[in-house]
Design an enzyme around this catalytic site. Structure first.
Site, PDB file in Angstrom:
ATOM      1  N   GLY A  14     -31.799 -40.489  -5.498  1.00 34.83           N
ATOM      2  CA  GLY A  14     -31.141 -39.298  -6.001  1.00 34.83           C
ATOM      3  C   GLY A  14     -30.018 -39.405  -6.870  1.00 34.83           C
ATOM      4  N   ASP A 143     -22.846 -41.668  -1.637  1.00 33.97           N
ATOM      5  CA  ASP A 143     -22.412 -41.868  -0.015  1.00 33.97           C
ATOM      6  C   ASP A 143     -21.613 -43.144  -0.071  1.00 33.97           C
ATOM      7  OD1 ASP A 143     -24.083 -39.827   0.277  1.00 33.97           O
ATOM      8  OD2 ASP A 143     -25.434 -40.850   1.538  1.00 33.97           O
ATOM      9  N   ARG A 187     -25.875 -39.500   4.800  1.00 31.30           N
ATOM     10  CA  ARG A 187     -26.825 -39.543   5.584  1.00 31.30           C
ATOM     11  C   ARG A 187     -26.625 -40.802   6.558  1.00 31.30           C
ATOM     12  NH1 ARG A 187     -31.861 -40.432   1.868  1.00 31.30           N
ATOM     13  NH2 ARG A 187     -30.393 -41.964   1.402  1.00 31.30           N
ATOM     14  N   GLU A 238     -23.418 -35.058   7.261  1.00 29.28           N
ATOM     15  CA  GLU A 238     -25.063 -34.620   7.724  1.00 29.28           C
ATOM     16  C   GLU A 238     -25.572 -35.608   8.600  1.00 29.28           C
ATOM     17  OE1 GLU A 238     -27.598 -35.038   4.325  1.00 29.28           O
ATOM     18  OE2 GLU A 238     -26.814 -36.728   3.571  1.00 29.28           O
TER      19      GLU A 238
HETATM   20  O1  F6P Z   1     -28.113 -40.823  -0.782  1.00 25.60           O
HETATM   21  C1  F6P Z   1     -27.552 -39.696  -1.122  1.00 25.60           C
HETATM   22  C2  F6P Z   1     -27.766 -38.393  -0.647  1.00 25.60           C
HETATM   23  O2  F6P Z   1     -26.964 -37.711  -1.399  1.00 25.60           O
HETATM   24  C3  F6P Z   1     -27.600 -38.370   0.785  1.00 25.60           C
HETATM   25  O3  F6P Z   1     -26.328 -38.058   1.352  1.00 25.60           O
HETATM   26  C4  F6P Z   1     -28.613 -37.334   1.178  1.00 25.60           C
HETATM   27  O4  F6P Z   1     -29.095 -37.241   2.494  1.00 25.60           O
HETATM   28  C5  F6P Z   1     -29.745 -37.408   0.215  1.00 25.60           C
HETATM   29  O5  F6P Z   1     -29.165 -37.979  -0.914  1.00 25.60           O
HETATM   30  C6  F6P Z   1     -30.437 -36.199  -0.065  1.00 25.60           C
HETATM   31  O6  F6P Z   1     -31.378 -36.602  -1.131  1.00 25.60           O
HETATM   32  P1  F6P Z   1     -32.626 -35.647  -1.718  1.00 25.60           P
HETATM   33  O7  F6P Z   1     -32.200 -34.054  -1.471  1.00 25.60           O
HETATM   34  O8  F6P Z   1     -32.521 -35.789  -3.179  1.00 25.60           O
HETATM   35  O9  F6P Z   1     -33.719 -36.197  -0.943  1.00 25.60           O
END
Ligand code: F6P
Length: 354
Positions: A14, A143, A187, A238
């Site tokens: 990400g 994160d 996460r 989340e």
């Molecule tokens: O790891 C960073 C993060 O921002 C998490 O907090 C989140 O769950 C995740 O990436 C979402 O990633 P994507 O939508 O790109 O799969």
């Protein structure tokens, strides 16, 4: 010292504000300090599965990208060359194409690679290193949950975005006498929630590290009302773990919506939920993130020059240091429920729903 003429750079996982600042710093240091050629590998390791997509990164390419979010190289959180998913005859097939990736890097004339990514990208980097690739890592995640580094770039910017949202929710929550939940990213760890909750003056913070209970949340709403406070702001990470009594509820959408529904049902109060989502991953990096990313980018290039392959740059006690990628992967840095930050929050009346 290794014989280096050309390096490759890729960004995986990400995105996080500051990726472009790392790329810019690495390209500048490689060209200006070491006179190396730099190849941009697009979309994580996917870029070496199709090497024809790679291109030379010049000083011109990195001009003006310091304040830009995203990554000029593109990224993906899928392309793992050790478990590469393709479709053959309508069927999904998983293959190990790491040999091909290593061969393609060699064909591109790349002597060493800088992999900028989170835990997943670092695991891939470590496996490629064990197969002989000269690779170094730069840690990244909004994160801020990687153990080996005190801070990852992107976190500070995400925290600013989340705090700004909590500030904005404040006025409308107060005006309407509502309970308002703000769901932020995180996460596995509650760093953004805890930070934005403290900085934004939230009344409750729910994080994965502290199990909560809906009745306790409602009791806190009542307590606030007895003090004459007719609104409450709850910041929710989340990745928060739902209490046993809520686990039967299906969780397809945002967890804050489920928690909000449960609060409304029990407290009979008016509840609204805002899910910040990927807004936290976008935008221009903060000065802190630009500086950290620049230091990481330069340090990664220096690490290659010193032959420190299989290592990752990190921040420890405000100094840039290196750790072996093997020691860094798979170890999460989570909020200590008994730590000073949580204690400070509790001391000023913030509830964690426990
Ligand atoms: O790891 C960073 C993060 O921002 C998490 O907090 C989140 O769950 C995740 O990436 C979402 O990633 P994507 O939508 O790109 O799969």
């Amino acid at each position: 010292m290794p014989d280096i003429h050309c390096i490759g750079i890729c960004t995986g996982g990400g995105d996080a504000p500051g990726l472009n600042a790392v790329i810019r710093a690495a390209v500048k240091a490689a060209i200006l300090k070491y006179k190396w050629k730099v190849i941009g590998i697009p979309d994580g390791f996917d870029g070496v599965i199709w090497p024809e997509r790679s291109f030379e990164l010049t000083l011109k390419h990195v001009s003006g990208i310091l304040p830009r979010g995203g990554t000029i190289l593109g990224t993906t959180n899928r392309g793992n060359p050790f478990h590469y998913k393709t479709e053959e005859d309508g069927q999904e097939v998983v293959r190990d194409i790491s040999d091909q990736v290593i061969e393609n890097v060699r064909k591109l004339g790349i002597d060493a690679v800088i992999s900028i990514g989170g835990d997943g990208s670092m695991k891939i980097a470590q496996e490629l290193y064990l197969k002989g690739m000269q690779i170094v890592g730069v840690p990244k995640t909004i994160d801020n949950d990687l153990c080996a580094t005190e801070v990852t770039f992107g976190f500070d910017t995400a925290l600013h975005t989340a705090t700004d949202a909590v500030d904005k929710i404040h006025t409308t929550a107060e005006a309407h006498h509502r309970v308002m939940l703000v769901e932020v990213m995180g996460r596995d760890a509650g760093w953004i929630a805890l930070g934005a909750g403290l900085a934004g003056g939230a009344h409750m913070i729910l994080i994965p590290e502290i199990p909560f209970n809906i009745q306790k949340i409602c009791d806190h709403l009542d307590l606030r009302e007895r003090y004459g406070k007719r609104f409450t702001i709850i910041v929710v990470a989340e990745g928060v773990k739902l209490p046993a009594e809520m686990r039967h509820m299906s969780r397809t959408g945002a967890v804050a919506n489920l928690i909000g529904d449960a609060i409304a049902l029990i407290s009979h109060k008016e509840v609204r939920v805002s899910v910040l989502g990927h807004i936290q991953r976008g935008g221009s990096p903060s000065p802190y993130d630009r500086i950290l990313a620049t230091r990481f980018g330069v340090a990664a290039v220096d690490l290659i020059a010193a032959g420190g392959f299989g290592k990752m740059v990190c921040l420890q006690q405000e100094c840039i240091r290196t750790v072996s990628i093997a020691d860094a992967v798979g170890k999460l840095k989570t909020v200590d429920p008994k730590g000073e930050m949580v204690a400070a929050a509790r001391a000023i009346g913030i509830s964690f729903g426990d």
